[in-house]
Design a protein around this motif. Structure first.
Motif, mmCIF file in Angstrom:
data_model
loop_
_atom_site.group_PDB
_atom_site.id
_atom_site.type_symbol
_atom_site.label_atom_id
_atom_site.label_comp_id
_atom_site.label_asym_id
_atom_site.label_seq_id
_atom_site.Cartn_x
_atom_site.Cartn_y
_atom_site.Cartn_z
ATOM 1 N N ARG B 9 0.825 -1.201 0.000
ATOM 2 C CA ARG B 9 0.000 0.000 0.000
ATOM 3 C C ARG B 9 0.863 1.257 0.000
ATOM 4 O O ARG B 9 0.508 2.264 -0.603
ATOM 5 C CB ARG B 9 -0.921 0.030 1.228
ATOM 6 C CG ARG B 9 -2.122 -0.903 1.157
ATOM 7 C CD ARG B 9 -3.064 -0.557 0.013
ATOM 8 N NE ARG B 9 -3.456 0.847 -0.046
ATOM 9 C CZ ARG B 9 -4.492 1.358 0.615
ATOM 10 N NH1 ARG B 9 -5.243 0.604 1.391
ATOM 11 N NH2 ARG B 9 -4.787 2.646 0.491
ATOM 12 N N TYR B 10 1.980 1.180 0.699
ATOM 13 C CA TYR B 10 2.903 2.309 0.789
ATOM 14 C C TYR B 10 4.324 1.804 0.557
ATOM 15 O O TYR B 10 4.674 0.720 1.026
ATOM 16 C CB TYR B 10 2.823 2.992 2.166
ATOM 17 C CG TYR B 10 1.441 3.457 2.515
ATOM 18 C CD1 TYR B 10 0.581 2.648 3.248
ATOM 19 C CD2 TYR B 10 0.986 4.711 2.115
ATOM 20 C CE1 TYR B 10 -0.698 3.065 3.566
ATOM 21 C CE2 TYR B 10 -0.286 5.134 2.420
ATOM 22 C CZ TYR B 10 -1.126 4.314 3.149
ATOM 23 O OH TYR B 10 -2.384 4.736 3.459
ATOM 24 N N TYR B 35 -2.171 3.010 -13.980
ATOM 25 C CA TYR B 35 -2.263 4.464 -14.047
ATOM 26 C C TYR B 35 -1.361 5.061 -12.973
ATOM 27 O O TYR B 35 -1.127 4.453 -11.929
ATOM 28 C CB TYR B 35 -3.700 4.939 -13.810
ATOM 29 C CG TYR B 35 -4.607 4.814 -15.012
ATOM 30 C CD1 TYR B 35 -5.145 3.581 -15.367
ATOM 31 C CD2 TYR B 35 -4.918 5.928 -15.799
ATOM 32 C CE1 TYR B 35 -5.963 3.464 -16.478
ATOM 33 C CE2 TYR B 35 -5.743 5.808 -16.910
ATOM 34 C CZ TYR B 35 -6.254 4.580 -17.242
ATOM 35 O OH TYR B 35 -7.066 4.458 -18.341
ATOM 36 N N GLN B 37 -1.030 8.493 -10.562
ATOM 37 C CA GLN B 37 -1.748 9.688 -10.116
ATOM 38 C C GLN B 37 -0.842 10.527 -9.232
ATOM 39 O O GLN B 37 -0.559 10.160 -8.079
ATOM 40 C CB GLN B 37 -3.034 9.328 -9.366
ATOM 41 C CG GLN B 37 -3.856 10.557 -9.005
ATOM 42 C CD GLN B 37 -5.180 10.240 -8.360
ATOM 43 O OE1 GLN B 37 -5.409 9.126 -7.895
ATOM 44 N NE2 GLN B 37 -6.061 11.211 -8.326
ATOM 45 N N PRO B 43 -5.763 10.502 -12.581
ATOM 46 C CA PRO B 43 -4.951 9.353 -13.009
ATOM 47 C C PRO B 43 -4.494 9.525 -14.454
ATOM 48 O O PRO B 43 -5.262 9.972 -15.304
ATOM 49 C CB PRO B 43 -5.919 8.170 -12.872
ATOM 50 C CG PRO B 43 -6.958 8.619 -11.894
ATOM 51 C CD PRO B 43 -7.115 10.086 -12.133
ATOM 52 N N LEU B 91 -1.994 3.250 -9.573
ATOM 53 C CA LEU B 91 -3.278 2.568 -9.544
ATOM 54 C C LEU B 91 -3.320 1.464 -10.585
ATOM 55 O O LEU B 91 -2.910 1.657 -11.732
ATOM 56 C CB LEU B 91 -4.413 3.560 -9.838
ATOM 57 C CG LEU B 91 -4.642 4.665 -8.809
ATOM 58 C CD1 LEU B 91 -5.474 5.787 -9.411
ATOM 59 C CD2 LEU B 91 -5.335 4.105 -7.571
ATOM 60 N N PHE B 106 -10.870 -0.211 -10.066
ATOM 61 C CA PHE B 106 -9.541 0.160 -9.585
ATOM 62 C C PHE B 106 -9.232 -0.495 -8.248
ATOM 63 O O PHE B 106 -10.117 -0.734 -7.432
ATOM 64 C CB PHE B 106 -9.453 1.680 -9.381
ATOM 65 C CG PHE B 106 -9.235 2.465 -10.640
ATOM 66 C CD1 PHE B 106 -10.315 2.973 -11.345
ATOM 67 C CD2 PHE B 106 -7.956 2.718 -11.106
ATOM 68 C CE1 PHE B 106 -10.115 3.720 -12.502
ATOM 69 C CE2 PHE B 106 -7.740 3.461 -12.251
ATOM 70 C CZ PHE B 106 -8.828 3.955 -12.957
ATOM 71 N N GLY B 107 -7.945 -0.731 -8.020
ATOM 72 C CA GLY B 107 -7.465 -1.067 -6.691
ATOM 73 C C GLY B 107 -7.270 0.208 -5.882
ATOM 74 O O GLY B 107 -7.502 1.315 -6.389
ATOM 75 N N SER B 108 -6.836 0.046 -4.640
ATOM 76 C CA SER B 108 -6.644 1.208 -3.760
ATOM 77 C C SER B 108 -5.330 1.928 -4.020
ATOM 78 O O SER B 108 -5.106 3.013 -3.495
ATOM 79 C CB SER B 108 -6.711 0.781 -2.292
ATOM 80 O OG SER B 108 -7.997 0.292 -1.994
#
Lengths: 113, 115
Positions: B9-10, B35, B37, B43, B91, B106-108
């Motif tokens: 996630r990060y 994508y 962003q 995005p 993304l 989309f995913g998170s």
């Protein structure tokens, strides 16, 4: 050169009133338009779409209007609810072309109780 | 799973480090997209796969960016020698064979910070 433009970075409305989000595009090859909604720390979620052969598409409280001659579309939310507070992205694509979408920069909608 | 899953996630990377971002699409979804962003932007398209074939990579900003989907399911976006301008949310999205008119899922995202 932005092909999809959302000129209002933010919009604030009162609960129960109408929210109108606007989007302009420059590429006449676009024939499909979509609106996505995004909450913080989440990915965009699909909201509603419209084909260029139509000028209106409605889904519950959400209606998208397309003016091809003006290369302009708008999303109407009626009545607006606090849960609608999010960033709204306009996106455009070509039906017969690549599957990619071109997105605007987004408009942050705040619906006040 | 029920949705598009992205990991990590990060990610914090030192400038010059290589990173790999993973995307698990919805099972059975043929199309997969990446994508980028940047902060305050929408995005921007990077690349698109249909099954294992990379049909469009016109959005990849430089040859430091590479994406693959070897078995037509999981995809990895690799960024070599990361630069500060690579800092963004990446993304991943997937869809059935033609995403219109329903859009894709989309995913998170993976938030990459290059320091």
């Amino acid at each position: 050169d932005q092909q999809v433009k959302q000129n209002s970075p933010s919009l604030s409305v009162q609960e129960g009133r109408i929210s109108i989000l606007n989007c302009d595009y420059t590429n006449s090859m676009f024939d499909y338009f979509l609106w996505y909604k995004k909450y913080p720390a989440e990915g965009p979620t699909f909201l509603i779409s419209i084909s260029s052969i139509k000028d209106k598409n409605e889904d519950g409280r959400f209606t998208v209007f397309l003016n091809k001659s003006a290369k302009h579309l708008s999303l109407h939310i009626v009545p607006s609810q606090p849960g609608d507070s999010a960033v709204y992205f306009c996106a455009a694509g070509e039906e017969g072309g690549s599957e990619k979408l071109v997105f605007g920069k987004g408009t942050k909608l705040t619906v006040n109780p | 799973g029920a949705g598009v899953s992205q990991s990590p996630r990060y990610k914090v990377a030192k400038r010059g480090q290589d990173v790999a971002l993973r995307c698990d699409p919805i099972s059975g979804h043929v199309s997969l997209f990446w994508y980028q962003q940047a902060l305050g932007q929408g995005p921007e398209f990077l690349t698109y796969f249909q099954n294992e074939a990379q049909l469009d990579k016109s959005g990849l900003p430089s040859d430091r960016f590479f994406a693959e989907r070897p078995e037509g399911s999981v995809s990895t976006l690799k960024i070599q020698r990361t630069q500060q301008e690579d800092s963004a949310v990446y993304l991943c999205a997937s869809s059935k064979s033609r995403h219109l008119p329903h859009g894709y899922t989309f995913g998170s995202g993976t938030r990459l910070t290059v320091v």
